[in-house]
Enzyme design. Structure first.
Site, mmCIF file in Angstrom:
data_model
loop_
_atom_site.group_PDB
_atom_site.id
_atom_site.type_symbol
_atom_site.label_atom_id
_atom_site.label_comp_id
_atom_site.label_asym_id
_atom_site.label_seq_id
_atom_site.Cartn_x
_atom_site.Cartn_y
_atom_site.Cartn_z
ATOM 1 N N THR A 27 0.837 -1.210 0.000
ATOM 2 C CA THR A 27 0.000 0.000 0.000
ATOM 3 C C THR A 27 0.868 1.255 0.000
ATOM 4 O O THR A 27 0.678 2.166 -0.818
ATOM 5 C CB THR A 27 -0.932 -0.006 1.236
ATOM 6 O OG1 THR A 27 -1.693 -1.206 1.193
ATOM 7 C CG2 THR A 27 -1.860 1.198 1.248
ATOM 8 N N SER A 76 -11.641 -19.764 -1.996
ATOM 9 C CA SER A 76 -12.825 -19.623 -2.847
ATOM 10 C C SER A 76 -12.982 -20.784 -3.829
ATOM 11 O O SER A 76 -12.130 -21.023 -4.672
ATOM 12 C CB SER A 76 -12.739 -18.306 -3.621
ATOM 13 O OG SER A 76 -13.804 -18.205 -4.538
ATOM 14 N N ASP A 131 3.748 -22.576 5.470
ATOM 15 C CA ASP A 131 4.288 -23.872 5.037
ATOM 16 C C ASP A 131 5.670 -23.792 4.374
ATOM 17 O O ASP A 131 6.372 -24.791 4.277
ATOM 18 C CB ASP A 131 3.324 -24.547 4.045
ATOM 19 C CG ASP A 131 1.952 -24.812 4.648
ATOM 20 O OD1 ASP A 131 1.819 -24.703 5.881
ATOM 21 O OD2 ASP A 131 1.021 -25.110 3.890
ATOM 22 N N ARG A 259 -0.557 -20.617 13.297
ATOM 23 C CA ARG A 259 -0.769 -19.603 12.254
ATOM 24 C C ARG A 259 -0.894 -18.190 12.815
ATOM 25 O O ARG A 259 -0.807 -17.216 12.067
ATOM 26 C CB ARG A 259 -2.043 -19.935 11.451
ATOM 27 C CG ARG A 259 -1.867 -21.100 10.527
ATOM 28 C CD ARG A 259 -2.479 -20.887 9.164
ATOM 29 N NE ARG A 259 -3.874 -20.589 9.143
ATOM 30 C CZ ARG A 259 -4.810 -21.311 8.514
ATOM 31 N NH1 ARG A 259 -4.443 -22.412 7.878
ATOM 32 N NH2 ARG A 259 -6.054 -20.951 8.501
HETATM 33 O O1 F6P Z 1 -1.404 -23.685 4.034
HETATM 34 C C1 F6P Z 1 -1.410 -23.297 5.342
HETATM 35 C C2 F6P Z 1 -2.091 -24.307 6.211
HETATM 36 O O2 F6P Z 1 -2.085 -23.810 7.530
HETATM 37 C C3 F6P Z 1 -1.561 -25.720 6.133
HETATM 38 O O3 F6P Z 1 -0.402 -25.917 6.891
HETATM 39 C C4 F6P Z 1 -2.733 -26.512 6.606
HETATM 40 O O4 F6P Z 1 -2.676 -27.819 6.080
HETATM 41 C C5 F6P Z 1 -3.890 -25.777 6.019
HETATM 42 O O5 F6P Z 1 -3.451 -24.449 5.836
HETATM 43 C C6 F6P Z 1 -5.144 -25.750 6.863
HETATM 44 O O6 F6P Z 1 -6.149 -25.153 6.095
HETATM 45 P P1 F6P Z 1 -7.521 -24.580 6.631
HETATM 46 O O7 F6P Z 1 -7.281 -23.221 7.175
HETATM 47 O O8 F6P Z 1 -8.391 -24.516 5.425
HETATM 48 O O9 F6P Z 1 -8.010 -25.521 7.678
#
Ligand code: F6P
Length: 326
Positions: A27, A76, A131, A259
């Site tokens: 941005t 999506s 990942d 995450r």
């Molecule tokens: O791609 C990132 C990730 O966190 C992977 O490590 C994991 O397999 C997947 O997404 C989980 O996906 P969701 O958020 O759709 O459950």
């Protein structure tokens, strides 16, 4: 080639720490160059539905330290169809967007690739996934933070494993890539990593565990990638329970806490550099490339290549863990 005045920006797929730092960088770098930035909310889903709002320097204030994505994200299904992409293109036209920047993992960049080809749309990909599985870049945005989160968690599990003389199987994310598992195993001093790229089977695992026990290690930590190719932590725990009924076996699945959280300094800097480079690349006339980092230098990789090729795990990492887990 049409002059760029307005870019569209979206995050897609799994959120990753550092995505906000990257949104901020794109941005501000665009505005620095007197371009407009249209923030597209909820990934491709929001593009199809016209969830689009202009971003300003203020909209990204105080976001560099925040996990998740202020633009929200989605996976999506509709964008995977030609009808969905047609609707998305109509929104691109309606909002006078000249180029699209997508922050996301493999699936998100695959979406950008097909969209770019179908509609002759300039697209730039930025690797955003915990990942670290994108070919052409040494690191993806979010990977370093997630790795540190895992190591911190495993250090704590290790205290319990040692106190109780237990074998712990810790399942980590990574989908079909073992970077998080392999490197967290090294950093946390685990006994073994079971990753999809290296078919460490039950015999090798027995060797690691047996070896530890012979050397009078009273506890063991095995990090397992969540991939269906490994079968996951539960699967291995069951097998070891059967083989070694004398051992106390436990499983921890770290899940979504991997995450979240404040991005590390490494991820903030990486995200900032890649975001600025995305705008620079468009100014230079680059089209349909992913911006990556190799040996600390910014590189442009055709998106088609980044999504097609597998990123291999360095054999040296596998050897290092094997040697140090004796
Ligand atoms: O791609 C990132 C990730 O966190 C992977 O490590 C994991 O397999 C997947 O997404 C989980 O996906 P969701 O958020 O759709 O459950």
């Amino acid at each position: 080639m049409k002059e760029i005045k307005t870019i569209g920006l979206l995050t897609s797929g799994g959120d990753a720490p550092g995505m906000n730092a990257c949104i901020r960088a794109v941005t501000r770098a665009a505005i620095y160059n007197k371009w407009h930035v249209m923030g597209i909310y909820r990934g491709y889903e929001g593009l199809i539905n016209g969830e689009i709002k202009e971003l300003t320097t203020e909209s990204v204030s105080n976001t560099i330290s925040r996990g998740g994505t202020i633009l929200k994200t989605a996976r999506s299904q509709e964008f995977m169809t030609p009808e969905g992409r047609k609707k998305a293109y109509e929104q691109i036209k309606a909002h006078n967007i000249d180029a699209l920047i997508v922050i996301g993992g493999n699936g998100s960049l695959a979406g950008a690739d097909i969209f770019a080809r179908e509609y002759d749309m300039p697209c730039i990909g930025l690797p955003g996934t915990i990942d670290n599985d994108l070919y052409g870049t040494d690191s993806t945005i979010g990977y370093d933070t997630a790795l540190n989160t895992i190591v911190e968690a495993v250090d704590k599990i290790k205290d319990s494993a040692t106190s109780h003389d237990r074998i712990f199987f810790v399942e980590v994310m990574g989908r079909d890539a073992g970077f998080l598992a392999q490197n967290s195993a090294i950093a946390a001093g685990a006994e073994a990593a079971i990753i999809p790229e290296d078919k460490t089977n039950i015999d090798q695992l027995k060797h690691y565990i047996g070896h530890g026990i012979r050397k009078s290690k009273n506890s063991s930590i095995v990090i397992v990638s969540e991939s269906p190719k490994t079968g996951g932590a539960m699967h291995y725990a069951e097998r070891v329970r059967k083989e070694y009924p004398q051992f106390d076996v436990r499983v921890t699945i770290l899940g979504y806490l991997q995450r979240g959280g404040t991005p590390s300094a490494f991820d903030r800097i990486l995200a900032s550099r890649l975001g600025v480079a995305a705008i620079e690349s468009l100014k230079e006339g680059q089209r349909n490339v992913m911006i990556g980092i190799k040996n600390d230098t910014i590189v442009y990789v055709p998106i088609a290549q980044a999504i097609k090729n597998d990123k291999p795990i360095d054999k040296e990492l596998i050897d290092v863990l094997g040697i140090l887990s004796i």
